[in-house]
Design a protein around this motif. Structure first.
Motif, PDB file in Angstrom:
ATOM      1  N   LEU A 293      -0.164  66.447  24.508  1.00 39.48           N
ATOM      2  CA  LEU A 293       0.641  67.616  24.866  1.00 39.48           C
ATOM      3  C   LEU A 293       1.424  67.368  26.157  1.00 39.48           C
ATOM      4  O   LEU A 293       2.596  67.720  26.256  1.00 39.48           O
ATOM      5  N   ILE A 294       0.770  66.770  27.126  1.00 35.33           N
ATOM      6  CA  ILE A 294       1.436  66.482  28.386  1.00 35.33           C
ATOM      7  C   ILE A 294       2.558  65.466  28.176  1.00 35.33           C
ATOM      8  O   ILE A 294       3.642  65.595  28.757  1.00 35.33           O
ATOM      9  N   ALA A 295       2.338  64.468  27.321  1.00 37.58           N
ATOM     10  CA  ALA A 295       3.388  63.486  27.020  1.00 37.58           C
ATOM     11  C   ALA A 295       4.599  64.174  26.392  1.00 37.58           C
ATOM     12  O   ALA A 295       5.749  63.841  26.713  1.00 37.58           O
TER      13      ALA A 295
ATOM     14  N   VAL B  57      -2.614  72.090  32.371  1.00 37.01           N
ATOM     15  CA  VAL B  57      -2.815  72.094  33.826  1.00 37.01           C
ATOM     16  C   VAL B  57      -3.940  71.114  34.162  1.00 37.01           C
ATOM     17  O   VAL B  57      -5.115  71.459  34.129  1.00 37.01           O
ATOM     18  N   ARG B  58      -3.537  69.863  34.438  1.00 29.09           N
ATOM     19  CA  ARG B  58      -4.512  68.801  34.700  1.00 29.09           C
ATOM     20  C   ARG B  58      -4.143  68.032  35.961  1.00 29.09           C
ATOM     21  O   ARG B  58      -3.011  67.557  36.098  1.00 29.09           O
ATOM     22  N   PRO B  59      -5.122  67.894  36.866  1.00 34.24           N
ATOM     23  CA  PRO B  59      -4.842  67.134  38.084  1.00 34.24           C
ATOM     24  C   PRO B  59      -4.503  65.686  37.753  1.00 34.24           C
ATOM     25  O   PRO B  59      -5.113  65.071  36.878  1.00 34.24           O
ATOM     26  N   GLY B  60      -3.495  65.189  38.440  1.00 37.96           N
ATOM     27  CA  GLY B  60      -3.069  63.813  38.227  1.00 37.96           C
ATOM     28  C   GLY B  60      -2.100  63.647  37.074  1.00 37.96           C
ATOM     29  O   GLY B  60      -1.516  62.579  36.896  1.00 37.96           O
ATOM     30  N   PHE B  61      -1.895  64.691  36.293  1.00 37.78           N
ATOM     31  CA  PHE B  61      -0.974  64.642  35.152  1.00 37.78           C
ATOM     32  C   PHE B  61       0.166  65.645  35.317  1.00 37.78           C
ATOM     33  O   PHE B  61       1.319  65.318  35.080  1.00 37.78           O
ATOM     34  N   THR B  62      -0.176  66.889  35.665  1.00 35.34           N
ATOM     35  CA  THR B  62       0.859  67.906  35.820  1.00 35.34           C
ATOM     36  C   THR B  62       0.887  68.489  37.228  1.00 35.34           C
ATOM     37  O   THR B  62       1.798  69.223  37.573  1.00 35.34           O
TER      38      THR B  62
ATOM     39  N   GLY C 265       3.359  70.337  42.021  1.00 44.65           N
ATOM     40  CA  GLY C 265       3.538  70.087  40.596  1.00 44.65           C
ATOM     41  C   GLY C 265       4.224  68.764  40.349  1.00 44.65           C
ATOM     42  O   GLY C 265       5.008  68.291  41.183  1.00 44.65           O
ATOM     43  N   MET C 266       3.949  68.181  39.216  1.00 39.82           N
ATOM     44  CA  MET C 266       4.492  66.856  38.887  1.00 39.82           C
ATOM     45  C   MET C 266       5.525  66.894  37.773  1.00 39.82           C
ATOM     46  O   MET C 266       5.965  65.861  37.301  1.00 39.82           O
ATOM     47  N   LEU C 267       5.905  68.082  37.313  1.00 32.77           N
ATOM     48  CA  LEU C 267       6.860  68.197  36.207  1.00 32.77           C
ATOM     49  C   LEU C 267       8.187  68.780  36.693  1.00 32.77           C
ATOM     50  O   LEU C 267       8.744  69.690  36.083  1.00 32.77           O
ATOM     51  N   GLU C 268       8.705  68.235  37.770  1.00 31.03           N
ATOM     52  CA  GLU C 268       9.962  68.730  38.306  1.00 31.03           C
ATOM     53  C   GLU C 268      11.121  68.347  37.396  1.00 31.03           C
ATOM     54  O   GLU C 268      11.004  67.456  36.562  1.00 31.03           O
ATOM     55  N   ASN C 269      12.238  69.029  37.584  1.00 30.02           N
ATOM     56  CA  ASN C 269      13.470  68.806  36.813  1.00 30.02           C
ATOM     57  C   ASN C 269      13.313  69.154  35.344  1.00 30.02           C
ATOM     58  O   ASN C 269      14.037  68.623  34.506  1.00 30.02           O
TER      59      ASN C 269
ATOM     60  N   LEU D 198       3.758  77.591  35.191  1.00 32.71           N
ATOM     61  CA  LEU D 198       4.892  76.664  35.189  1.00 32.71           C
ATOM     62  C   LEU D 198       5.235  76.228  36.607  1.00 32.71           C
ATOM     63  O   LEU D 198       5.462  75.044  36.859  1.00 32.71           O
ATOM     64  N   ASP D 199       5.252  77.167  37.533  1.00 30.89           N
ATOM     65  CA  ASP D 199       5.550  76.846  38.930  1.00 30.89           C
ATOM     66  C   ASP D 199       4.499  75.881  39.485  1.00 30.89           C
ATOM     67  O   ASP D 199       4.834  74.928  40.193  1.00 30.89           O
ATOM     68  N   PHE D 200       3.249  76.100  39.159  1.00 33.12           N
ATOM     69  CA  PHE D 200       2.167  75.235  39.636  1.00 33.12           C
ATOM     70  C   PHE D 200       2.348  73.802  39.144  1.00 33.12           C
ATOM     71  O   PHE D 200       2.017  72.849  39.843  1.00 33.12           O
ATOM     72  N   MET D 201       2.915  73.661  37.935  1.00 29.81           N
ATOM     73  CA  MET D 201       3.157  72.328  37.384  1.00 29.81           C
ATOM     74  C   MET D 201       4.497  71.746  37.842  1.00 29.81           C
ATOM     75  O   MET D 201       4.846  70.638  37.468  1.00 29.81           O
ATOM     76  N   GLY D 202       5.259  72.504  38.638  1.00 34.60           N
ATOM     77  CA  GLY D 202       6.515  71.999  39.172  1.00 34.60           C
ATOM     78  C   GLY D 202       7.751  72.440  38.417  1.00 34.60           C
ATOM     79  O   GLY D 202       8.855  71.982  38.702  1.00 34.60           O
TER      80      GLY D 202
END
Length: 132
Positions: free
Chosen positions: A5-7, A38-43, A52-56, A89-93
């Motif tokens: 799902l994250i991919a 919502v997983r540390p090191g992934f999102t 968050g790691m999913l910017e843009n 969503l904001d938490f994930m960037g």
């Protein structure tokens, strides 16, 4: 499953979440999706501030409910789905989030207005979500 799902979300520039409000919150299946996403090191990072790691990325939400929740009016406080999704969503960037709140109509529920006519008032808003 979570990694898949994250991919998918990492590969997308824009994604759509369409959901009803069930019992004042998100449906269980959407809550499950949130828990997978919502997983540390992934999102999000475990660095200070938990960035968050999913910017843009862009997200578009369609929230359907029995009642109408109009932005800026007292009824908006009863929409408990949109704030949860925005926070996740904001938490994930993901900060570029547009929302269409497709509330019900008492007249439509009572059969005084054709459902097609009721839904037509949301067509332009939903179409605008697709414009990036």
């Amino acid at each position: 499953m979570s990694a898949e799902l994250i991919a998918e979300i990492r590969a997308a520039d824009l994604f759509l979440i369409s959901t009803p409000m069930y019992n004042f919150t998100v449906p269980a299946v959407l809550k499950s999706w949130i828990d997978y996403m919502v997983r540390p090191g992934f999102t999000f990072s475990l660095a200070p501030g938990w960035p968050g790691m999913l910017e843009n990325k862009k997200a578009r939400l369609i929230v359907v409910s029995r009642d109408s929740y109009i932005p800026g009016e007292p009824s908006e406080a009863a929409d408990l789905v949109t704030p949860v999704l925005r926070k996740v969503l904001d938490f994930m960037g993901i900060h570029d989030v547009d929302v269409v709140r497709a509330g019900s109509s008492l007249a439509a529920n009572l059969g005084k207005v054709r459902i097609d006519d009721h839904l037509a008032k949301y067509e332009a808003d939903v179409a605008a979500l697709a414009k990036v």
